[in-house]
Design an enzyme around this catalytic site. Structure first.
Site, PDB file in Angstrom:
ATOM      1  N   TYR A 113       0.863  -1.183   0.000  1.00 19.82           N
ATOM      2  CA  TYR A 113       0.000   0.000   0.000  1.00 19.82           C
ATOM      3  C   TYR A 113       0.897   1.230   0.000  1.00 19.82           C
ATOM      4  O   TYR A 113       1.986   1.206  -0.544  1.00 19.82           O
ATOM      5  CB  TYR A 113      -0.968  -0.065   1.198  1.00 19.82           C
ATOM      6  CG  TYR A 113      -2.097   0.925   1.100  1.00 19.82           C
ATOM      7  CD1 TYR A 113      -2.857   1.044  -0.063  1.00 19.82           C
ATOM      8  CD2 TYR A 113      -2.417   1.748   2.169  1.00 19.82           C
ATOM      9  CE1 TYR A 113      -3.895   1.950  -0.167  1.00 19.82           C
ATOM     10  CE2 TYR A 113      -3.458   2.663   2.082  1.00 19.82           C
ATOM     11  CZ  TYR A 113      -4.188   2.767   0.916  1.00 19.82           C
ATOM     12  OH  TYR A 113      -5.198   3.674   0.814  1.00 19.82           O
ATOM     13  N   LYS A 185      -6.591  -1.858  -2.605  1.00 23.43           N
ATOM     14  CA  LYS A 185      -7.627  -1.759  -1.575  1.00 23.43           C
ATOM     15  C   LYS A 185      -8.269  -3.123  -1.319  1.00 23.43           C
ATOM     16  O   LYS A 185      -8.588  -3.471  -0.173  1.00 23.43           O
ATOM     17  CB  LYS A 185      -8.696  -0.752  -2.003  1.00 23.43           C
ATOM     18  CG  LYS A 185      -8.276   0.691  -1.827  1.00 23.43           C
ATOM     19  CD  LYS A 185      -8.167   1.077  -0.358  1.00 23.43           C
ATOM     20  CE  LYS A 185      -7.888   2.553  -0.198  1.00 23.43           C
ATOM     21  NZ  LYS A 185      -7.828   2.987   1.202  1.00 23.43           N
TER      22      LYS A 185
END
Length: 617
Positions: A113, A185
């Site tokens: 991320y 995500k």
């Protein structure tokens, strides 16, 4: 408890225990990431599924595979290369990929991320090897429903993340590269909340790009034209939402990294109609409110005592303001209009007042009467005048929280809550070390990126203590909200469900027991946090009358068991061979696969006019 142990809720369709039906063998099995376990296939499975001769002879454990994968990961020269390695591993073996991440969560979170995923997105067209996810074209809207339909049947998809790539992770317009934020995500929803990874769908709405670097890059893979706006854009989004709801009526839609002018507008348009969520608007607001509530608890204050200044009034800043306002109103039984009087928004023009032009409808709610400010509207002016106990940074303006501003705040509140949230790290409004130094260790700090603990002479009699800094990470809240919405099959995501999610996170704040501990739980315990958040969200959905799933337990302990039973975890479950005839799409390795042999045969037959002759099969 082992993955094949039966429980009270083993009968549930999303139960993550027991054998997995498999109708494919040989290379087809090994090329299916959710079936393949490489060297960990048992001797029995190798014979049963025709894998002998396709694998080396030694049978290894998942732990041995993780050790080998970690050695390979560690040998990569930089973070972007490590990100690419993990992407490749995910394409081969889902269980091994997620087990590796789970075992090295603290180390690898920033690789899969922010900030490393931002680098991967910027280099999407140059690192491209194979497509992942659904690419929809604004100039070909007639094919949107067709293209989405290729990804499964109504019962196959639980969670969709969609981005138009305009405002990615603080690095701006990335066009078609936005598919990778949808992918990232969804990785977090599985890692943090056990959303089944083969029941998710990442989508990018390719509307062009205003990024000149991409437009001039001959390798750029997206539409090579300026970003489309206006009616054509709105129609495209509407066609996507309508098609997704028609094809996958039980799926939850997560909007991600849309531009400032569209994010809130799209959310407000579809929220009353479909179960949807925008992490930038709502997720950031939820996790920030959880940090604020924990900080106020430490300083023995209530939400009714709050005076909050937000520096940076984009979608994230206004989303935080909205979430805090709604919580103040709900807790104090006052109107949202009155609650907004406790919040001040500051942006490039200074304090947002009635004199500032071109304010969005969401910003106008918080605008102050210009005549009361006499032109003194800088951040420092506002802090000196308002005397806030909470200061939020979402400006992407590095070092905006100066020593003078922070000291002015500390003069008027014993334990100031200061949250510099801009990402990546280089864009932070201040670093924790400075904030603690300028407040003599009194500031309660959470940041938008991870920082090391800070040591200083702030203990009793000037002794040195170490203060841990919380990361205000949306990942402790949005996966749990999604899990609760998916399991309850909520028809909407209501304000009460979001407030319940915030309470779930705040209840588990380590700072409630030790004020040198972080304001928020860390990613190391995030699955436990997600269970608590999901429980709160589900109960709120039931209370609100928007939960459509039947037989949801009402007892907290039983509900937690019900939730955990349906959370996917990275472990090798036994494979059970079944005949392809009548088998599920999952068993036939058709989940997340665009098209199948049977579909292709049917299409050819239709083109040849043979459907009646073949029985239309």
């Amino acid at each position: 408890m082992s993955s094949d142990t039966k429980t009270k809720f083993s009968h549930l369709p999303l139960s993550a225990r027991g054998p997995i039906e498999c109708a494919v063998t040989g290379h087809s099995l090994l090329n299916t990431p959710y079936f393949n376990r490489g060297s960990a296939h048992s001797y029995e499975e190798r014979h049963e599924f025709n894998l002998t001769g396709l694998l080396p002879q030694s049978v290894q454990t998942l732990e041995q595979q993780v050790n080998r994968a970690y050695d390979q990961y560690s040998s990569r020269k930089d973070d972007l290369a490590k990100n690419t390695f993990l992407t490749s591993l995910k394409d081969q073996n889902l269980v091994l990929y997620y087990k590796l991440l789970q075992d090295h969560m603290d180390e690898m979170f920033s690789i899969v991320y922010t900030p490393t995923e931002g680098d991967a997105i910027e280099n999407f067209s140059r690192l491209f090897r194979r497509p992942e996810g659904c690419f929809l074209n604004i100039n070909d809207t007639d094919r949107v429903e067709h293209d989405l339909a290729e990804w499964g049947r109504p019962e196959d998809i639980d969670y969709i993340v969609v981005s138009d790539g305009e405002e990615i992770l603080g690095i701006g317009d990335q066009g078609a590269g936005g598919i990778l934020i949808s992918v990232a995500k969804l990785v977090l929803t599985t890692l943090c909340a056990g959303i089944h990874p083969n029941r998710t769908l990442p989508v990018v709405l390719d509307c062009g790009t205003n990024n000149e670097r991409l437009l001039n890059d001959e390798l750029y893979l997206g539409l090579r034209e300026k970003r489309v706006r206006g009616e054509k854009y709105d129609k495209f989004v509407d066609i996507f939402v309508e098609s997704a709801r028609k094809l996958f009526p039980r799926a939850y839609i997560h909007f991600e990294d849309f531009g400032l002018t569209n994010a809130r507008r799209i959310l407000e348009n579809y929220r009353p109609k479909v179960p949807c969520f925008n992490d930038d608007v709502q997720g950031t607001g939820c996790v920030t409110l959880a940090a604020i509530m924990a900080g106020l608890h430490v300083s023995k204050q209530k939400l009714s005592d709050l005076k909050m200044v937000v520096f940076g009034s984009g979608s994230a800043g206004v989303g935080i303001a909205d979430q805090v306002r709604d919580a103040i109103a709900a807790q104090g039984s006052i109107s949202k209009e009155d609650a907004s009087k406790q919040i001040w928004l500051v942006d490039k023009p200074g304090l947002l007042t009635t004199q500032v032009e071109d304010l969005s409808p969401a910003q106008k709610v918080f605008a102050k009467e210009a005549s009361e400010w006499d032109g003194k509207t800088s951040l420092l002016d506002v802090v000196k005048s308002v005397k806030p106990n909470v200061l939020i940074g979402t400006s992407t303006k590095p070092k905006a929280f100066t020593e003078e501003i922070v000291r002015a705040m500390a003069e008027n509140t014993e334990r100031p809550v200061i949250l510099p949230l801009s990402n990546p790290t280089k864009l932070h409004e201040a670093v924790p070390e400075d904030l603690l130094k300028w407040t003599n260790g009194k500031a309660l700090v959470a940041t938008g990126s991870p920082f090391q603990p800070v040591k200083g002479p702030w203990g009793a009699d000037g002794s040195e203590i170490e203060i841990e800094v919380a990361e205000c990470n949306n990942s402790v809240v949005f996966p749990g909200i999604g899990l609760g919405a998916v399991l309850s099959r909520a028809s909407q995501v209501t304000d009460k469900m979001l407030v319940a999610a915030v309470e779930g996170v705040a209840d588990l704040s380590p700072a409630l027991k030790d004020d040198t501990a972080p304001l928020l739980p860390g990613v190391g315990v995030v699955r436990d946090v997600s269970v608590r958040v999901a429980r709160k969200v589900i109960l709120a959905a039931v209370e609100e009358g928007v939960a459509t799933e039947k037989d949801i337990p009402s007892n907290n302990d039983e509900l937690d068991e019900w939730i955990r039973e349906q959370m996917w975890s990275p472990s090798y479950r036994p494979l059970k061979r079944v005949s392809p005839t009548g088998a599920s799409r999952q068993a036939k390795a058709e989940l997340q696969v665009v098209g199948t042999l049977k579909q292709a045969e049917s299409t050819v037959a239709e083109k040849l006019g043979l459907n009646k002759w073949t029985g239309g099969s």
